[in-house]
Scaffold this active site. Sequence first.
Site, PDB file in Angstrom:
ATOM      1  N   CYS A  27      -3.971   4.183   2.550  1.00  0.00           N
ATOM      2  CA  CYS A  27      -2.871   4.005   3.494  1.00  0.00           C
ATOM      3  C   CYS A  27      -3.235   4.614   4.860  1.00  0.00           C
ATOM      4  CB  CYS A  27      -1.570   4.541   2.934  1.00  0.00           C
ATOM      5  SG  CYS A  27      -0.108   3.926   3.833  1.00  0.00           S
TER       6      CYS A  27
ATOM      7  N   HIS B 137      -1.424   0.845  -1.469  1.00  0.00           N
ATOM      8  CA  HIS B 137      -1.440   1.987  -2.390  1.00  0.00           C
ATOM      9  C   HIS B 137      -1.889   1.527  -3.769  1.00  0.00           C
ATOM     10  CE1 HIS B 137       0.637   5.069   0.062  1.00  0.00           C
ATOM     11  NE2 HIS B 137       1.204   4.021   0.641  1.00  0.00           N
TER      12      HIS B 137
ATOM     13  N   GLU C 234      -2.408   3.340  -6.295  1.00  0.00           N
ATOM     14  CA  GLU C 234      -1.691   4.132  -7.307  1.00  0.00           C
ATOM     15  C   GLU C 234      -0.288   3.615  -7.579  1.00  0.00           C
ATOM     16  OE1 GLU C 234      -0.457   6.085  -3.420  1.00  0.00           O
ATOM     17  OE2 GLU C 234      -2.178   4.967  -4.207  1.00  0.00           O
TER      18      GLU C 234
END
Length: 212
Positions: free
Chosen positions: A83, A193, A195
Amino acid sequence: MAQPEVVVLDYGSGNVHSALRALEHSGASVSLTRDTDAVLAADGLVVPGVGAFGAVIEALRAIDAPRWIGRRIAGGRPVLGICVGHQVLFDRGVEHGETAEGMGEWPGEVTALPDDVVVPHMGWNTVRPPQGTVLFDGIEDERFYFVHSYAVQSWDFDQQSTAMRAPAVTWAHHGADFIAAVENGPLSATQFHPEKSGEAGLRLLRNWISTL
C-alpha cells in the site's frame, strides 16, 4: 526445513496485525520490530503503510528505514512494500498540493486518482500482471483488495541506463490505469493489500516467501 524469517517493519504504521497473521499463515516465521540487526538479517522485510505518503515517508526516515531498505536491496535481500509502503518506493508523492520526496527506487509520482470516479478506490479489483511474474504465479486472473485514493499512473523506466532486467509491472484500472505491483529483483511491492485479499492474497505471499 526451517521457516523463512520475515520482519514486518515497526515504524508506527497502523493495521499491521492482519499482515503478521497472513505472513504466518503463508509459512513464514514473523516478527514486528525496528531493531536494525533484525531488519538487516531477516530473510525478508515487509514495509507496510497506511495513510498519507508524506506522513509515512517521514516516519520511515525518523527510524532510518530508507537506509536499511537500501542496504537490503544492494545486498539482494528481499523487501516487500504494501500500500503506502509501495508508494514511498517511487520518486515522490503529491497530496493536497504538497509534494513529498520518496525513496526513488523507481521512477514515478504518486498522484490522485481521477476525480470522476469514486474515491477512495475501496474493494476488489482485477489486475493485469506481465508474462513471467513470480508474485502472481497461479493467480493471474484473481481479484485483490484495494484501499487508496492515490497511485502511480505512469511508468517511465529507462532500460538503456542500466544493465539490469527491467522491472515487471502489474497494472489495474480505476478511472485510469495505475500500477498495482512491481517486481524488481529483491524489491517487490503491491498497491493492494494481499493480507486482506483472501486466498489469492495468501497465495501471493506464499509466492513471495518462496523466493526468500
